[in-house]
Motif scaffolding. Structure first.
Motif, PDB file in Angstrom:
ATOM      1  N   SER A  86      28.665  14.295  70.927  1.00  0.00           N
ATOM      2  CA  SER A  86      28.292  15.517  70.995  1.00  0.00           C
ATOM      3  C   SER A  86      28.918  16.356  69.672  1.00  0.00           C
ATOM      4  CB  SER A  86      29.022  16.444  72.172  1.00  0.00           C
ATOM      5  OG  SER A  86      30.537  16.119  72.093  1.00  0.00           O
ATOM      6  N   VAL A  87      28.559  17.523  69.339  1.00  0.00           N
ATOM      7  CA  VAL A  87      29.019  18.453  68.074  1.00  0.00           C
ATOM      8  C   VAL A  87      29.851  19.524  68.521  1.00  0.00           C
ATOM      9  CG1 VAL A  87      28.448  19.380  66.017  1.00  0.00           C
ATOM     10  CG2 VAL A  87      27.386  17.172  66.623  1.00  0.00           C
ATOM     11  N   SER A  88      30.720  20.185  67.934  1.00  0.00           N
ATOM     12  CA  SER A  88      31.203  21.236  68.415  1.00  0.00           C
ATOM     13  C   SER A  88      30.528  22.365  67.631  1.00  0.00           C
ATOM     14  CB  SER A  88      32.694  21.241  67.752  1.00  0.00           C
ATOM     15  OG  SER A  88      33.021  21.739  66.397  1.00  0.00           O
ATOM     16  N   ASP A  89      30.878  23.752  68.180  1.00  0.00           N
ATOM     17  CA  ASP A  89      30.289  24.922  67.357  1.00  0.00           C
ATOM     18  C   ASP A  89      30.848  24.722  66.060  1.00  0.00           C
ATOM     19  OD1 ASP A  89      29.132  25.881  69.570  1.00  0.00           O
ATOM     20  OD2 ASP A  89      30.820  27.129  70.105  1.00  0.00           O
ATOM     21  N   THR A  90      30.455  25.454  65.011  1.00  0.00           N
ATOM     22  CA  THR A  90      30.781  25.523  63.369  1.00  0.00           C
ATOM     23  C   THR A  90      31.811  26.587  63.506  1.00  0.00           C
ATOM     24  OG1 THR A  90      28.862  26.784  62.823  1.00  0.00           O
ATOM     25  CG2 THR A  90      28.538  24.416  62.698  1.00  0.00           C
ATOM     26  N   MET A  91      32.687  26.637  62.368  1.00  0.00           N
ATOM     27  CA  MET A  91      33.465  27.621  62.043  1.00  0.00           C
ATOM     28  C   MET A  91      33.682  27.522  60.550  1.00  0.00           C
ATOM     29  SD  MET A  91      37.140  27.515  64.208  1.00  0.00           S
ATOM     30  CE  MET A  91      37.525  28.906  63.335  1.00  0.00           C
ATOM     31  N   ASP A  92      33.715  28.749  60.047  1.00  0.00           N
ATOM     32  CA  ASP A  92      33.592  28.906  58.543  1.00  0.00           C
ATOM     33  C   ASP A  92      35.066  29.452  58.089  1.00  0.00           C
ATOM     34  OD1 ASP A  92      30.971  28.401  58.660  1.00  0.00           O
ATOM     35  OD2 ASP A  92      30.187  30.262  58.045  1.00  0.00           O
ATOM     36  N   GLU A  93      35.589  28.967  56.896  1.00  0.00           N
ATOM     37  CA  GLU A  93      36.672  29.435  56.515  1.00  0.00           C
ATOM     38  C   GLU A  93      36.523  29.294  54.825  1.00  0.00           C
ATOM     39  OE1 GLU A  93      41.415  28.847  56.390  1.00  0.00           O
ATOM     40  OE2 GLU A  93      40.369  29.059  58.427  1.00  0.00           O
ATOM     41  N   ALA A  94      36.880  30.332  54.228  1.00  0.00           N
ATOM     42  CA  ALA A  94      36.630  30.511  52.658  1.00  0.00           C
ATOM     43  C   ALA A  94      35.568  29.661  52.087  1.00  0.00           C
ATOM     44  CB  ALA A  94      37.933  29.716  52.043  1.00  0.00           C
ATOM     45  N   GLY A  95      34.170  30.177  52.867  1.00  0.00           N
ATOM     46  CA  GLY A  95      32.871  29.763  52.110  1.00  0.00           C
ATOM     47  C   GLY A  95      32.789  28.437  52.697  1.00  0.00           C
ATOM     48  N   VAL A  96      33.683  27.579  53.331  1.00  0.00           N
ATOM     49  CA  VAL A  96      33.273  26.262  53.826  1.00  0.00           C
ATOM     50  C   VAL A  96      33.068  26.161  55.419  1.00  0.00           C
ATOM     51  CG1 VAL A  96      34.159  23.686  53.846  1.00  0.00           C
ATOM     52  CG2 VAL A  96      34.821  25.207  52.020  1.00  0.00           C
ATOM     53  N   THR A  97      31.827  25.216  55.736  1.00  0.00           N
ATOM     54  CA  THR A  97      31.720  25.414  57.166  1.00  0.00           C
ATOM     55  C   THR A  97      32.157  24.069  57.684  1.00  0.00           C
ATOM     56  OG1 THR A  97      29.816  26.714  56.996  1.00  0.00           O
ATOM     57  CG2 THR A  97      29.858  25.354  58.960  1.00  0.00           C
ATOM     58  N   TYR A  98      32.832  24.208  58.910  1.00  0.00           N
ATOM     59  CA  TYR A  98      33.241  22.718  59.547  1.00  0.00           C
ATOM     60  C   TYR A  98      32.936  22.833  61.059  1.00  0.00           C
ATOM     61  CZ  TYR A  98      36.917  23.694  56.049  1.00  0.00           C
ATOM     62  OH  TYR A  98      37.865  23.728  54.755  1.00  0.00           O
ATOM     63  N   ALA A  99      33.029  21.615  61.544  1.00  0.00           N
ATOM     64  CA  ALA A  99      32.660  21.197  62.802  1.00  0.00           C
ATOM     65  C   ALA A  99      33.298  19.675  63.100  1.00  0.00           C
ATOM     66  CB  ALA A  99      31.117  21.026  62.987  1.00  0.00           C
ATOM     67  N   VAL A 100      33.444  19.548  64.590  1.00  0.00           N
ATOM     68  CA  VAL A 100      34.015  18.310  64.919  1.00  0.00           C
ATOM     69  C   VAL A 100      32.816  17.511  65.628  1.00  0.00           C
ATOM     70  CG1 VAL A 100      35.461  17.253  66.656  1.00  0.00           C
ATOM     71  CG2 VAL A 100      36.145  19.400  65.207  1.00  0.00           C
ATOM     72  N   VAL A 101      32.789  16.350  65.369  1.00  0.00           N
ATOM     73  CA  VAL A 101      31.681  15.367  65.708  1.00  0.00           C
ATOM     74  C   VAL A 101      32.446  14.337  66.606  1.00  0.00           C
ATOM     75  CG1 VAL A 101      30.040  13.581  65.357  1.00  0.00           C
ATOM     76  CG2 VAL A 101      30.498  15.438  63.719  1.00  0.00           C
ATOM     77  N   TYR A 102      32.047  14.179  67.962  1.00  0.00           N
ATOM     78  CA  TYR A 102      32.588  13.227  68.795  1.00  0.00           C
ATOM     79  C   TYR A 102      31.746  12.284  68.843  1.00  0.00           C
ATOM     80  CZ  TYR A 102      35.330  17.420  70.273  1.00  0.00           C
ATOM     81  OH  TYR A 102      36.173  18.232  70.435  1.00  0.00           O
ATOM     82  N   TYR A 103      32.238  10.747  69.033  1.00  0.00           N
ATOM     83  CA  TYR A 103      31.585   9.615  69.027  1.00  0.00           C
ATOM     84  C   TYR A 103      31.941   8.392  69.622  1.00  0.00           C
ATOM     85  CZ  TYR A 103      34.896   7.929  65.475  1.00  0.00           C
ATOM     86  OH  TYR A 103      35.713   7.485  64.706  1.00  0.00           O
ATOM     87  N   GLU A 104      31.335   7.728  69.982  1.00  0.00           N
ATOM     88  CA  GLU A 104      31.779   6.422  70.766  1.00  0.00           C
ATOM     89  C   GLU A 104      31.236   5.133  69.742  1.00  0.00           C
ATOM     90  OE1 GLU A 104      29.715   6.327  74.564  1.00  0.00           O
ATOM     91  OE2 GLU A 104      31.331   7.870  75.234  1.00  0.00           O
ATOM     92  N   SER A 105      31.975   4.286  69.518  1.00  0.00           N
ATOM     93  CA  SER A 105      31.641   3.118  68.806  1.00  0.00           C
ATOM     94  C   SER A 105      32.202   1.772  69.720  1.00  0.00           C
ATOM     95  CB  SER A 105      32.422   3.042  67.434  1.00  0.00           C
ATOM     96  OG  SER A 105      33.619   2.950  67.169  1.00  0.00           O
ATOM     97  N   LYS A 106      31.402   0.652  69.256  1.00  0.00           N
ATOM     98  CA  LYS A 106      31.820  -0.586  69.893  1.00  0.00           C
ATOM     99  C   LYS A 106      31.798  -1.621  68.815  1.00  0.00           C
ATOM    100  CE  LYS A 106      29.877  -2.011  73.926  1.00  0.00           C
ATOM    101  NZ  LYS A 106      30.926  -2.448  74.930  1.00  0.00           N
TER     102      LYS A 106
END
Length: 198
Positions: A86-106
């Motif tokens: 899944s991916v979180s909503d995005t947030m902007d600060e000082a012209g930069v956009t951020y999000a959190v990516v959730y992942y599973e690895s094996k």
């Protein structure tokens, strides 16, 4: 008044669709990044890393370190799967956009230096390594595969997706405890606390 309500409604709808588009793009780019990781295409993996990583070491140095880590004479690491969940909503600060990516690895850690040793020694070594890895990933997430002299490790974690106008496209930054100081220097606290606590 009615026209103002319509304008606000259109703005909200547009904002939602942009956010959904961002999330879809991030998910696609993050999965591409992980597919390169699974295939061990290190040049492409490095292209997706946040450029500030290369202030600590050059791309060439980083690639050499990764090659050594993944394929040393003592141990080889293979990714079996890497999947974005899944991916979180995005947030902007000082012209930069951020999000959190959730992942599973094996992944599989193959202890090549041990595979020709007597079974008793191999088993003891694998048990020791399982204990070590369990402290990081959890005992339930580390399995011994005696046949291949390896550990199979399941990992669920997060990383930051960052879109900075000074760099091209989305860049990714692992959210690991041992990188906390570096991550904190790039991702503002308000972004970290808001996105990771949703």
């Amino acid at each position: 008044m009615r026209s103002l309500i319509i304008l606000v409604f259109i703005f909200l709808i547009t904002g939602t669709s942009v956010s959904q588009t961002d999330k879809a793009n991030i998910e696609k780019e993050a999965q591409t990044y992980y597919d390169y990781m699974t295939a061990m295409n290190l040049d492409k993996v490095l292209d997706y890393m946040h450029p500030k990583m290369f202030e600590m070491a050059t791309k060439a140095q980083m690639k050499a370190a990764m090659e050594q880590m993944f394929n040393s004479p003592q141990m080889k690491i293979e990714f079996i799967t890497n999947d974005v969940t899944s991916v979180s909503d995005t947030m902007d600060e000082a012209g930069v956009t951020y999000a959190v990516v959730y992942y599973e690895s094996k992944m599989r850690m193959i202890f090549t230096s041990e595979k020709d040793k007597p079974e008793e020694e191999r088993t003891a070594y694998l048990e020791l390594m399982k204990s070590t890895m369990s402290s990081q990933f959890g005992a339930d997430n580390v399995l011994i595969d005696n046949e291949t002299t390896s550990l199979i490790i399941d990992n669920t974690s997060t990383m930051f997706a960052i879109k900075d106008p000074q760099f091209e496209g989305w860049k990714f930054l692992g959210n690991e405890k041992n990188m906390a100081a570096f991550v904190n220097s790039i991702v503002p606290e308000t972004i970290r606390t808001t996105l990771l606590n949703k």
